[in-house]
Write a protein that holds these residues in place. Structure first.
Motif, PDB file in Angstrom:
ATOM      1  N   ASN A  86     -10.495  -4.698   0.193  1.00  0.00           N
ATOM      2  CA  ASN A  86     -10.692  -6.116   0.499  1.00  0.00           C
ATOM      3  C   ASN A  86     -12.098  -6.593   0.156  1.00  0.00           C
ATOM      4  OD1 ASN A  86      -8.165  -7.000   1.412  1.00  0.00           O
ATOM      5  ND2 ASN A  86      -8.519  -6.230   3.475  1.00  0.00           N
ATOM      6  N   ASN A  87     -12.990  -5.674  -0.149  1.00  0.00           N
ATOM      7  CA  ASN A  87     -14.386  -5.996  -0.419  1.00  0.00           C
ATOM      8  C   ASN A  87     -14.574  -6.287  -1.910  1.00  0.00           C
ATOM      9  OD1 ASN A  87     -17.223  -5.819  -0.931  1.00  0.00           O
ATOM     10  ND2 ASN A  87     -17.454  -4.637   0.959  1.00  0.00           N
ATOM     11  N   SER A  88     -15.318  -7.325  -2.231  1.00  0.00           N
ATOM     12  CA  SER A  88     -15.553  -7.679  -3.640  1.00  0.00           C
ATOM     13  C   SER A  88     -16.401  -6.640  -4.364  1.00  0.00           C
ATOM     14  CB  SER A  88     -16.220  -9.057  -3.734  1.00  0.00           C
ATOM     15  OG  SER A  88     -17.478  -9.041  -3.104  1.00  0.00           O
ATOM     16  N   ARG A  89     -17.000  -5.701  -3.628  1.00  0.00           N
ATOM     17  CA  ARG A  89     -17.778  -4.638  -4.265  1.00  0.00           C
ATOM     18  C   ARG A  89     -16.912  -3.460  -4.726  1.00  0.00           C
ATOM     19  NH1 ARG A  89     -22.485  -4.324   0.067  1.00  0.00           N
ATOM     20  NH2 ARG A  89     -22.965  -6.530   0.094  1.00  0.00           N
ATOM     21  N   ALA A  90     -15.619  -3.533  -4.443  1.00  0.00           N
ATOM     22  CA  ALA A  90     -14.710  -2.468  -4.899  1.00  0.00           C
ATOM     23  C   ALA A  90     -14.464  -2.683  -6.391  1.00  0.00           C
ATOM     24  CB  ALA A  90     -13.409  -2.510  -4.108  1.00  0.00           C
ATOM     25  N   HIS A  91     -15.408  -2.242  -7.200  1.00  0.00           N
ATOM     26  CA  HIS A  91     -15.405  -2.567  -8.632  1.00  0.00           C
ATOM     27  C   HIS A  91     -14.107  -2.187  -9.347  1.00  0.00           C
ATOM     28  CE1 HIS A  91     -16.567   1.666  -8.794  1.00  0.00           C
ATOM     29  NE2 HIS A  91     -16.156   1.647 -10.043  1.00  0.00           N
ATOM     30  N   ARG A  92     -13.449  -1.141  -8.900  1.00  0.00           N
ATOM     31  CA  ARG A  92     -12.217  -0.690  -9.562  1.00  0.00           C
ATOM     32  C   ARG A  92     -11.066  -1.663  -9.327  1.00  0.00           C
ATOM     33  NH1 ARG A  92      -9.738   1.598 -13.451  1.00  0.00           N
ATOM     34  NH2 ARG A  92      -8.452   3.389 -13.046  1.00  0.00           N
ATOM     35  N   GLU A  93     -11.129  -2.421  -8.246  1.00  0.00           N
ATOM     36  CA  GLU A  93     -10.051  -3.348  -7.912  1.00  0.00           C
ATOM     37  C   GLU A  93     -10.551  -4.742  -7.562  1.00  0.00           C
ATOM     38  OE1 GLU A  93      -6.860  -3.412  -8.296  1.00  0.00           O
ATOM     39  OE2 GLU A  93      -6.953  -1.415  -9.154  1.00  0.00           O
ATOM     40  N   TYR A  94     -11.629  -5.160  -8.192  1.00  0.00           N
ATOM     41  CA  TYR A  94     -12.051  -6.545  -8.002  1.00  0.00           C
ATOM     42  C   TYR A  94     -12.472  -7.111  -9.341  1.00  0.00           C
ATOM     43  CZ  TYR A  94     -13.753 -10.726  -5.842  1.00  0.00           C
ATOM     44  OH  TYR A  94     -13.897 -12.038  -5.488  1.00  0.00           O
ATOM     45  N   PRO A  95     -11.890  -8.162  -9.846  1.00  0.00           N
ATOM     46  CA  PRO A  95     -10.820  -8.894  -9.164  1.00  0.00           C
ATOM     47  C   PRO A  95      -9.568  -8.033  -9.013  1.00  0.00           C
ATOM     48  CG  PRO A  95     -11.077  -9.701 -11.404  1.00  0.00           C
ATOM     49  CD  PRO A  95     -12.169  -8.706 -11.179  1.00  0.00           C
ATOM     50  N   TRP A  96      -8.781  -8.383  -8.012  1.00  0.00           N
ATOM     51  CA  TRP A  96      -7.610  -7.583  -7.690  1.00  0.00           C
ATOM     52  C   TRP A  96      -6.624  -7.503  -8.838  1.00  0.00           C
ATOM     53  CZ3 TRP A  96      -6.971 -10.732  -2.638  1.00  0.00           C
ATOM     54  CH2 TRP A  96      -7.870 -10.267  -1.684  1.00  0.00           C
ATOM     55  N   SER A  97      -6.020  -6.341  -8.949  1.00  0.00           N
ATOM     56  CA  SER A  97      -4.924  -6.171  -9.897  1.00  0.00           C
ATOM     57  C   SER A  97      -3.716  -6.965  -9.410  1.00  0.00           C
ATOM     58  CB  SER A  97      -4.515  -4.694  -9.988  1.00  0.00           C
ATOM     59  OG  SER A  97      -5.549  -3.911 -10.487  1.00  0.00           O
ATOM     60  N   ARG A  98      -2.883  -7.325 -10.335  1.00  0.00           N
ATOM     61  CA  ARG A  98      -1.567  -7.852  -9.963  1.00  0.00           C
ATOM     62  C   ARG A  98      -0.619  -6.662 -10.011  1.00  0.00           C
ATOM     63  NH1 ARG A  98       0.251 -11.538 -13.903  1.00  0.00           N
ATOM     64  NH2 ARG A  98      -1.292 -10.604 -15.247  1.00  0.00           N
ATOM     65  N   THR A  99       0.190  -6.512  -8.999  1.00  0.00           N
ATOM     66  CA  THR A  99       1.122  -5.391  -8.948  1.00  0.00           C
ATOM     67  C   THR A  99       2.530  -5.886  -8.682  1.00  0.00           C
ATOM     68  OG1 THR A  99       0.793  -5.023  -6.573  1.00  0.00           O
ATOM     69  CG2 THR A  99      -0.635  -3.782  -8.076  1.00  0.00           C
ATOM     70  N   THR A 100       3.475  -5.086  -9.098  1.00  0.00           N
ATOM     71  CA  THR A 100       4.881  -5.315  -8.799  1.00  0.00           C
ATOM     72  C   THR A 100       5.474  -3.985  -8.355  1.00  0.00           C
ATOM     73  OG1 THR A 100       5.029  -7.061 -10.465  1.00  0.00           O
ATOM     74  CG2 THR A 100       7.107  -6.092  -9.703  1.00  0.00           C
ATOM     75  N   HIS A 101       5.887  -3.919  -7.091  1.00  0.00           N
ATOM     76  CA  HIS A 101       6.512  -2.724  -6.533  1.00  0.00           C
ATOM     77  C   HIS A 101       8.029  -2.878  -6.617  1.00  0.00           C
ATOM     78  CE1 HIS A 101       2.508  -2.180  -4.855  1.00  0.00           C
ATOM     79  NE2 HIS A 101       2.858  -0.961  -4.470  1.00  0.00           N
ATOM     80  N   LEU A 102       8.679  -1.992  -7.332  1.00  0.00           N
ATOM     81  CA  LEU A 102      10.137  -1.995  -7.468  1.00  0.00           C
ATOM     82  C   LEU A 102      10.692  -0.766  -6.753  1.00  0.00           C
ATOM     83  CD1 LEU A 102      10.268  -2.862 -11.272  1.00  0.00           C
ATOM     84  CD2 LEU A 102      10.508  -4.438  -9.351  1.00  0.00           C
ATOM     85  N   ILE A 103      11.627  -0.993  -5.850  1.00  0.00           N
ATOM     86  CA  ILE A 103      12.220   0.081  -5.062  1.00  0.00           C
ATOM     87  C   ILE A 103      13.724  -0.001  -5.233  1.00  0.00           C
ATOM     88  CG2 ILE A 103      12.452   1.054  -2.739  1.00  0.00           C
ATOM     89  CD1 ILE A 103       9.874  -0.638  -2.087  1.00  0.00           C
ATOM     90  N   THR A 104      14.375   1.142  -5.412  1.00  0.00           N
ATOM     91  CA  THR A 104      15.813   1.132  -5.649  1.00  0.00           C
ATOM     92  C   THR A 104      16.472   2.357  -5.023  1.00  0.00           C
ATOM     93  OG1 THR A 104      17.485   0.920  -7.387  1.00  0.00           O
ATOM     94  CG2 THR A 104      15.613   2.328  -7.882  1.00  0.00           C
ATOM     95  N   ASN A 105      17.795   2.342  -4.973  1.00  0.00           N
ATOM     96  CA  ASN A 105      18.593   3.498  -4.531  1.00  0.00           C
ATOM     97  C   ASN A 105      18.093   4.101  -3.219  1.00  0.00           C
ATOM     98  OD1 ASN A 105      19.984   3.062  -6.893  1.00  0.00           O
ATOM     99  ND2 ASN A 105      19.067   4.780  -7.981  1.00  0.00           N
ATOM    100  N   VAL A 106      17.861   3.246  -2.242  1.00  0.00           N
ATOM    101  CA  VAL A 106      17.378   3.695  -0.934  1.00  0.00           C
ATOM    102  C   VAL A 106      18.465   4.525  -0.256  1.00  0.00           C
ATOM    103  CG1 VAL A 106      16.609   2.941   1.352  1.00  0.00           C
ATOM    104  CG2 VAL A 106      15.853   1.699  -0.698  1.00  0.00           C
ATOM    105  N   ARG A 107      18.083   5.710   0.197  1.00  0.00           N
ATOM    106  CA  ARG A 107      19.024   6.592   0.883  1.00  0.00           C
ATOM    107  C   ARG A 107      18.476   6.982   2.238  1.00  0.00           C
ATOM    108  NH1 ARG A 107      19.807  11.493  -2.139  1.00  0.00           N
ATOM    109  NH2 ARG A 107      21.406  11.913  -0.585  1.00  0.00           N
ATOM    110  N   LEU A 108      19.305   6.825   3.254  1.00  0.00           N
ATOM    111  CA  LEU A 108      18.964   7.254   4.606  1.00  0.00           C
ATOM    112  C   LEU A 108      19.456   8.677   4.774  1.00  0.00           C
ATOM    113  CD1 LEU A 108      18.981   4.125   4.613  1.00  0.00           C
ATOM    114  CD2 LEU A 108      19.717   4.248   6.975  1.00  0.00           C
ATOM    115  N   LEU A 109      18.551   9.599   5.040  1.00  0.00           N
ATOM    116  CA  LEU A 109      18.899  11.020   5.074  1.00  0.00           C
ATOM    117  C   LEU A 109      19.210  11.535   6.467  1.00  0.00           C
ATOM    118  CD1 LEU A 109      16.189  12.305   2.571  1.00  0.00           C
ATOM    119  CD2 LEU A 109      18.563  11.615   2.095  1.00  0.00           C
ATOM    120  N   GLY A 110      18.927  10.738   7.498  1.00  0.00           N
ATOM    121  CA  GLY A 110      19.193  11.161   8.860  1.00  0.00           C
ATOM    122  C   GLY A 110      17.928  11.173   9.687  1.00  0.00           C
TER     123      GLY A 110
END
Length: 174
Positions: A86-110
């Protein structure tokens, strides 16, 4: 009124009676919070004894006590990560990257040790400057009910990529 009824239903639920749709909605919420850089809100999805683990690609069953891993964060380290990102000094991620998280085939194992065990393949795209990178693998979650809400007890991320070279480094939250 509808929301109140939904909250009451969640309070009465047990892990054994959770539907895949409820779990999917929870996982989609996590991805959405990350994609919109709502990291403080994302952190509230985790229990105070949480673990966020990414073993190396060549030793997917790696034990963080004995083997080298990419990331092994407890809740305190997750808090520090959120502060840093969240800090602007985080040089690797400032300005923030745009991300897209894709999740599929969710399985409940118990249910094991009071946690609902989940597995789901994922792909996370990261866009920053003129670069586009991707991460592909499988999530393994252990979810608990805490205060009537699902919480992440552990998130174990198994990378299917043979190397990180296409992505370079893991500077975002997968």
């Amino acid at each position: 009124m509808q929301k109140e009824r939904s909250e009451v239903n969640t309070l009465e639920k047990s892990l054994e009676s959770m539907s895949r749709q409820e779990v999917e909605d929870f996982l989609y919420k996590e991805g959405d919070l990350l994609d919109h850089w709502k990291l403080d809100e994302w952190l509230t999805l985790y229990t105070e004894d949480a673990q966020y683990l990414i073993p190396t690609n060549d030793l997917r069953a790696g034990d963080p006590e004995n083997d080298l891993v990419y990331i092994n964060h407890d809740f305190e380290r997750l808090q520090a990560l959120v502060v840093r990102l969240n800090n602007s000094r985080a040089h690797r991620e400032y300005p923030w990257s745009r991300t897209t998280h894709l999740i599929t085939n969710v399985r409940l194992l118990g249910v094991e040790e009071e946690c609902l065990m989940i597995t789901a393949p994922f792909m996370v795209w990261r866009f920053r400057n003129k670069d586009a990178e991707y991460f592909v693998g499988h999530y393994r979650y252990a979810l608990k009910l805490g205060g009537g809400q699902l919480k992440i007890r552990s998130k174990h991320i198994l990378m299917d990529m043979t190397s990180l070279r296409p992505a370079g480094a893991i500077s975002i939250i997968l």
